[in-house]
Scaffold this active site. Sequence first.
Site, PDB file in Angstrom:
ATOM      1  N   ARG A  14       0.785  -1.237   0.000  1.00  0.00           N
ATOM      2  CA  ARG A  14       0.000   0.000   0.000  1.00  0.00           C
ATOM      3  C   ARG A  14       0.815   1.284   0.000  1.00  0.00           C
ATOM      4  O   ARG A  14       0.395   2.278  -0.596  1.00  0.00           O
ATOM      5  CB  ARG A  14      -0.916   0.033   1.239  1.00  0.00           C
ATOM      6  CG  ARG A  14      -2.044  -0.962   1.231  1.00  0.00           C
ATOM      7  CD  ARG A  14      -2.839  -0.894   2.533  1.00  0.00           C
ATOM      8  NE  ARG A  14      -3.512   0.372   2.721  1.00  0.00           N
ATOM      9  CZ  ARG A  14      -4.747   0.640   2.296  1.00  0.00           C
ATOM     10  NH1 ARG A  14      -5.425  -0.278   1.638  1.00  0.00           N
ATOM     11  NH2 ARG A  14      -5.306   1.805   2.531  1.00  0.00           N
ATOM     12  N   TYR A  15       1.945   1.309   0.683  1.00  0.00           N
ATOM     13  CA  TYR A  15       2.492   2.606   1.078  1.00  0.00           C
ATOM     14  C   TYR A  15       3.781   3.048   0.405  1.00  0.00           C
ATOM     15  O   TYR A  15       3.938   4.224   0.092  1.00  0.00           O
ATOM     16  CB  TYR A  15       2.701   2.627   2.602  1.00  0.00           C
ATOM     17  CG  TYR A  15       1.441   2.381   3.400  1.00  0.00           C
ATOM     18  CD1 TYR A  15       0.233   2.956   3.018  1.00  0.00           C
ATOM     19  CD2 TYR A  15       1.447   1.567   4.528  1.00  0.00           C
ATOM     20  CE1 TYR A  15      -0.932   2.735   3.743  1.00  0.00           C
ATOM     21  CE2 TYR A  15       0.290   1.341   5.261  1.00  0.00           C
ATOM     22  CZ  TYR A  15      -0.894   1.927   4.869  1.00  0.00           C
ATOM     23  OH  TYR A  15      -2.033   1.701   5.585  1.00  0.00           O
ATOM     24  N   ARG A  81      20.740 -26.073   3.623  1.00  0.00           N
ATOM     25  CA  ARG A  81      20.378 -25.232   4.766  1.00  0.00           C
ATOM     26  C   ARG A  81      21.292 -24.023   4.880  1.00  0.00           C
ATOM     27  O   ARG A  81      21.661 -23.594   5.980  1.00  0.00           O
ATOM     28  CB  ARG A  81      20.427 -26.047   6.080  1.00  0.00           C
ATOM     29  CG  ARG A  81      19.578 -27.317   6.089  1.00  0.00           C
ATOM     30  CD  ARG A  81      18.108 -27.008   5.912  1.00  0.00           C
ATOM     31  NE  ARG A  81      17.575 -26.215   7.012  1.00  0.00           N
ATOM     32  CZ  ARG A  81      16.352 -25.673   7.025  1.00  0.00           C
ATOM     33  NH1 ARG A  81      15.559 -25.814   5.970  1.00  0.00           N
ATOM     34  NH2 ARG A  81      15.944 -24.973   8.061  1.00  0.00           N
ATOM     35  N   HIS A 155       0.705  25.074  25.698  1.00  0.00           N
ATOM     36  CA  HIS A 155      -0.168  24.201  26.495  1.00  0.00           C
ATOM     37  C   HIS A 155      -1.498  23.953  25.772  1.00  0.00           C
ATOM     38  O   HIS A 155      -2.500  23.642  26.411  1.00  0.00           O
ATOM     39  CB  HIS A 155      -0.431  24.800  27.879  1.00  0.00           C
ATOM     40  CG  HIS A 155       0.793  25.327  28.556  1.00  0.00           C
ATOM     41  ND1 HIS A 155       1.664  24.505  29.254  1.00  0.00           N
ATOM     42  CD2 HIS A 155       1.327  26.576  28.607  1.00  0.00           C
ATOM     43  CE1 HIS A 155       2.664  25.235  29.728  1.00  0.00           C
ATOM     44  NE2 HIS A 155       2.492  26.482  29.337  1.00  0.00           N
ATOM     45  N   SER A 285     -16.014   9.915   5.335  1.00  0.00           N
ATOM     46  CA  SER A 285     -16.625   8.977   6.275  1.00  0.00           C
ATOM     47  C   SER A 285     -17.701   8.192   5.560  1.00  0.00           C
ATOM     48  O   SER A 285     -18.438   8.740   4.732  1.00  0.00           O
ATOM     49  CB  SER A 285     -17.237   9.743   7.462  1.00  0.00           C
ATOM     50  OG  SER A 285     -18.077   8.901   8.227  1.00  0.00           O
ATOM     51  N   ARG A 334      16.536  -8.770   8.741  1.00  0.00           N
ATOM     52  CA  ARG A 334      15.764  -8.925   7.509  1.00  0.00           C
ATOM     53  C   ARG A 334      14.415  -8.204   7.608  1.00  0.00           C
ATOM     54  O   ARG A 334      13.795  -7.898   6.591  1.00  0.00           O
ATOM     55  CB  ARG A 334      15.511 -10.402   7.214  1.00  0.00           C
ATOM     56  CG  ARG A 334      16.747 -11.192   6.822  1.00  0.00           C
ATOM     57  CD  ARG A 334      16.415 -12.678   6.742  1.00  0.00           C
ATOM     58  NE  ARG A 334      17.604 -13.501   6.605  1.00  0.00           N
ATOM     59  CZ  ARG A 334      17.941 -14.158   5.505  1.00  0.00           C
ATOM     60  NH1 ARG A 334      17.174 -14.078   4.436  1.00  0.00           N
ATOM     61  NH2 ARG A 334      19.028 -14.897   5.470  1.00  0.00           N
TER      62      ARG A 334
END
Length: 484
Positions: A14-15, A81, A155, A285, A334
């Site tokens: 997706r990104y 392996r 604040h 929405s 990885r």
Amino acid sequence: MSPNDVYQDPLNSRYASTEMKYLFSPRNRFSTWRQLWVWLAESEKELGLDISDEAIQQMKAHQVIQDEEFAVAAEEEKIRRHDVMAHVHTFGLKAPAAAGIIHWGATSCYCTDNADLIFLRDGLDILLPKLATVIEKLSSFAKEHKDLACLAYTHLQPAQLTTVGKRACLWIQDLLMDLRNLERARDDLRFRGVKGTTGTQASFLQIFAGDHSKVEALDELVTKKADFKSAFIISSQTYTRKIDGDVLQALGSFGATCERIGQDIRHLAAFKELEEPFESMQIGSSAMAYKRNPMRSERLCSLGRKLQNLPKDAMDTYAAQWFERTLDDSAIRRICIPQSYLCADASLILLNNISSGMVVYPAVIKKRVEAELPFMATENIIMALVAKGVSRQRAHEAVRVLSHEAGREVKQFGRDNDLIDRIRGKEFFESIVPDLEKLMDPQTFIGRAPEQVTSFYEKDVTPALKKYFDAKLIKSGEAAELHV
């Protein structure tokens, strides 16, 4: 099994950009291993080892791994392996004349670690121009709105005014620090080079019959071919995992900046002062059709938060390495290294998009300023009364009483701030009534904000971006794609 039946990492699906996804792809990883084997064989041949031209030619002809070879390597890895030896075998099938000299004298980390250093470097080369572009776009926004007075907040309460452009410079200044951090991380990278099993170069010293100068020359040749300025003199079997920590710390710090900027934009969107780009057919929405949610900034916060947390993986891994190396670094690296780069890349795509089309609403900003300005102007009003000969204590008390009355109207009854109307109606303030409009001018409350924006761009931004402009790496004139 269909791809739709398998978990997909959203960073990949997706990104992130195509170029960043390719950088950490299996094809690029294993092709880079092959490139490293070519460089090693070429350098060993140049230094007198018995390697044929045919071997080099066959290796170069098959340097990019093809789709059908992945299955061959996978089957071999099931038997051995060992992923590196599986790919040595697979490469040798395509370059039979080189089968006996591929990986000559090297340990697995010759290809895995050197390849990772190349990816760290090339990934930063992808990110840095994108970050510079974002800084330039935000700078254009800051200059355009350097005079637009708006409420500042301390604040999260209204404070002395600033300008829309000055606030954007706060973001830019932090992004410049990220640019510097990423540039430093990039410039500090060194190649692992040709170091052998535990970093002593013993295997290469044996190959070259004890000739130290040729071992040093081999290290330098391969480092030069990989386009690194230098290699570590000291390494273990791996390059120090502190490098991963340094790079990911810089990326994680950038992630914090992303969340910081995203949260500011989300607050401003809630105030209806500023919005990120919104497409004509975009749905805010599924239930509330009127909504224009700041979805890009929310995603930016989300990705930035993830990016901030990834450096701990790298630092924990560095701390857990025993002596010359342990393999508990493999699986986590990885995951965390590609994810950090993909997260940073996705965040820059969003920042580029947002900074390309932020919408400012001056009328809303003005209304919000006017709602708070009467209270902020009280010091100016007191000083003006004193200048007319009124005692400061009497002026302060008169303003205090009216301010509390006006505050009660706002807080208890939800009415507009009528402090100025109250001042106009009191004979005590008659001498300064003609000056009220000037005393209430928002531009008198922003200090040197416009001048600071101009000076900041000239003295800090322009020098930092010069090399990107010179290399034509900044694409400030191009509109970012909205659909991200």
